[in-house]
Write a protein that holds these residues in place. Sequence first.
Motif, mmCIF file in Angstrom:
data_model
loop_
_atom_site.group_PDB
_atom_site.id
_atom_site.type_symbol
_atom_site.label_atom_id
_atom_site.label_comp_id
_atom_site.label_asym_id
_atom_site.label_seq_id
_atom_site.Cartn_x
_atom_site.Cartn_y
_atom_site.Cartn_z
ATOM 1 N N ASN B 457 0.819 -1.210 0.000
ATOM 2 C CA ASN B 457 0.000 0.000 0.000
ATOM 3 C C ASN B 457 0.849 1.254 0.000
ATOM 4 N N ILE B 460 -0.738 4.339 -1.720
ATOM 5 C CA ILE B 460 -1.782 5.049 -0.971
ATOM 6 C C ILE B 460 -1.169 5.942 0.096
ATOM 7 N N PHE B 461 -0.191 5.325 0.850
ATOM 8 C CA PHE B 461 0.432 6.096 1.920
ATOM 9 C C PHE B 461 1.109 7.341 1.366
ATOM 10 N N SER B 463 0.709 8.913 -1.519
ATOM 11 C CA SER B 463 -0.159 9.933 -2.114
ATOM 12 C C SER B 463 -0.976 10.655 -1.050
ATOM 13 N N SER B 464 -1.399 9.904 0.000
ATOM 14 C CA SER B 464 -2.184 10.593 1.031
ATOM 15 C C SER B 464 -1.305 11.578 1.794
ATOM 16 N N LEU B 465 -0.038 11.216 1.958
ATOM 17 C CA LEU B 465 0.882 12.136 2.624
ATOM 18 C C LEU B 465 1.047 13.408 1.795
ATOM 19 N N ALA B 467 -1.020 14.530 -0.401
ATOM 20 C CA ALA B 467 -2.287 15.258 -0.403
ATOM 21 C C ALA B 467 -2.433 16.083 0.867
ATOM 22 N N ALA B 468 -2.040 15.497 1.977
ATOM 23 C CA ALA B 468 -2.146 16.201 3.261
ATOM 24 C C ALA B 468 -1.273 17.446 3.248
ATOM 25 N N LEU B 471 -2.855 20.047 1.061
ATOM 26 C CA LEU B 471 -4.032 20.621 1.698
ATOM 27 C C LEU B 471 -3.627 21.681 2.718
#
Lengths: 204, 496
Positions: B457, B460-461, B463-465, B467-468, B471
Motif C-alpha cells: 500500500n 496510498i500512503f 499519495s495521502s501524505l 495530499a495532506a 491541503l
Amino acid sequence: MENLKIALGITLRPFSGFWDLKYEKKGKLKVAFLIIIGVALTMIFERRVSAFLFNPYRKLPVNLISTFRNVIGPYILFCVANWSVTTLMDGEGKMSDIFMAVGYAMLPMILIRIPLAILTNVLTFDEAAMVTFLKNIATFWSYFLVFSGIMTVHQYGMFKTLVTLFLTLVACGVMIFIAILFYNLLWQLVGFVGTIYTELLLRF
Amino acid sequence: MRMKQLLASVMLLVVLASGITTVAAQPPYKSYTYTLRDFDAPSPVPYMPVQIIDKNILGVELKEPQDFVYDAEGNFYILTLGSTTQGSASIVITDKNWKVTKVINTFKNNGKDDYFKKPTGLFVTQDKRIFVCDTDNKRVVVIDMDANLLQIIEKPQVEFFYSDYEFTPRKVAVGNTGSIYLVVKNDYNGIMEMDANGTFMGYIGSNRVAANPLELFWKSIFSQKQRDQMIQYVPIEYGNIHMEKNGFMFVVSPSETVAQPVRRLNAGGRDILIRKGYTGTVSGDRVTTNKSIFVDVTVDDWGIYSVLDQRRGRIFSFSSEGDLLYIFGNSANQVGTFKTPVAIDTKDEKLYVLDSGNENLSIFEMTDYARLIKTANKAYYDGEYDLSSQIWNQVLRINANFELAYVQIGRVLLRKEQFKEAMEYFELGNYRGSATSRDNGYTKAMTEYRKDYLRDNFGIFASSLLAAVALLWLLRFLKRRKTAVKTDENWEGDSA
C-alpha cells in the motif's frame, strides 16, 4: 474548554500553572476528579485496545470496581496523608488545593497512554523498548508534576518538598496499617458479638 | 413391596453397570498440559493402561524392582533389589510374551559363587552383555546371558580419587563405541566415562558453577569460618541415563533445585537439548514447593521424550523441540498408577513404567489423541507442513484448549508466509513469540505482515501524505489571502 486549556498549561508549565491554580483561583476540584476518573478509564482503555503483543490479558474480563479502586484509593490516600503531614509543617495548601494539584498532575498519564495504546496495534517486539520508554515518560512526568504541584501549593523549597513527600509515604503506610488493624479488630468484635448471640441462642 | 424391591434392585444394577463402564473409559489419573501462563489445562487421555506385569503373571518374585531394559528381540530384563539374603537380588529375563526364560541371581567369580548386593542399575548391549550396577558391592558386574562373568569394574585406580571416595555406581549405560557411562551416588562431578576395558577416562556433563560477583566480593572479605558457613554450591548429581541409538544421552537429575533437570548430552558432554518450546522450559509441575523429581527419561523413535516424576507419579512428554505435549499419571495403588516409579522405557507405541513400590511393570498404550499429536509432529519435522496443520486441526477438534495446536498451525502458516492467518492462530494460542530470539510467534508474523502491508500500500500512503501536505499548504495560503484582504479593507476604512 477553558478548563482543558488550564490543565494543559499546568502540564507544560507546571510552576506558573500551579500558581494560577491556587492563587488566581483558576482550578476546579471537579476537573481534578474528572482527570482521576479519566486515568481509571485510561487503564480500562489500555486493557481493551492495546495490542495482543503488549497486553496478553486483553481477552480476560476487566474488573471495573477494582480498577477504579486501584486508581482512586491511592489518590485519596496520598492527598489525605500529604495534607496531614503538611498541616504540621506549615504548608499553605488547603485540602482542596492538594486534591486539585495531584489531580491535575495526572493528566500526562491520559495524554500519553491513550495514543500509545492505539499505537501498539502497529508495533512489534522490535519496538517494545519505545513503548516502555513512553510509558516511563508518562509516569515520571506525572511524578514530577505532583512534586512541583506540592511545592507550589505549599510554598515549599525543593528540600522541604522532598522531605514532606517522604513523610507522606510514611504517613500512607501508617494509615494503611491503622486501616488494616481497625478492620481486623472490627471483625473480631463482630465475631465476638456473633459468638455471644449464638451462646445466648443455645442457652435459652 | 416386592415391586419396590425389584425396582430398587434394577436401579442399583443400572447404577452399577454405568459405574463399571465409566471406570473402563476413564483411567485413574488426570491428564493435562500447561498453558503459556502456567495454568493447567485438562487434556484428553494420551495413554491408557493395558496390562500390569507382576509376580502373578511372571510366576517369580519381583522384589523391589529397580531397573529394566529390553533388547532388540523384545526380551525384557528386570532387575530386582531383593532382600538382605544372599542371592535374592536377581535379573528376571522374560520373552516378549512375559514368559520367564531365565532368572540370574548368581555367577561364578574365580570359581566361587558370587552374588549381587542391592543392585540398582541395568544395561544390556546389542551383543547381549549384561551390565549390572552392583551398588552395595561397589562394582559394576558384566556377565553374558549364561551368567558367565566377563568383567568386573571397580573403583578406578587413579590418583584423582582420594582414599575415602566411595565408588557406588547407581546407573550404567554403554555407548555404541563401547564407552561405559556411570552415574555414581554422591559424585557431583558429572557422569563418569570409562572406555570398554573399564579404564577411567573422565567426567562428562559436569555443571559449571557460575561465579556471582557479589558472592565473590563477600568471600573476599569474609573470614575462613564465615566462608565455610556459606551455602556450598555444588554441581548437580545425575540420577539416570538413557542411551539413544544414535549415541546421544538423555540424562535427568532428581533434584528440585537444578535449573535444567533434563539434559541431552552429546559425546563431548555438551547439553544439546532443544528448549525452543512455546512454554520455554523443560521442567515439571509449575509449583513452588514439592517440585517434580525426575528419576528416568526415555525417548521414542519420533523424538518425543517422556520424563518420569517420582514425587507425583506423573509422566511428562515433550516434543523434540521442547514443546510440552501432555502430562498424565498419578500416585495411587490402582491399575495405571504408581507408588514409587523408578524406571520408564518406550517401545513402538507402548510406554513401560517400573514401579518399585507396587512391585510391578505397567504397560500403557497410546490413544488416538496421542497418536494424532505424534503424527502431526512427525509431519512437521518431515517438512509436510500442510499435512501437519491438517492433523493439528484434528487435534483441536478433540481438545480445543490445546494452545500448542494453535501455535503449531501458526508456525505452519508462518512458513507458508500467510502472515495474517498466522497472527490469528498465534493469538488463539496466546503465543506472542519470545522477545529475545524473535524467530517465531506473533511478533514475527506481525513484523512480516506489516512489512508486506506497507509495501503493498505504499502508493496510498505516499499519495495521502502528499495530499495532506498540499491541503495544509492550500489552507495556509487561503488564510493568508483572507488576512491580506482584511488589512486592505482596514486601510481603506482608515482613510475614509
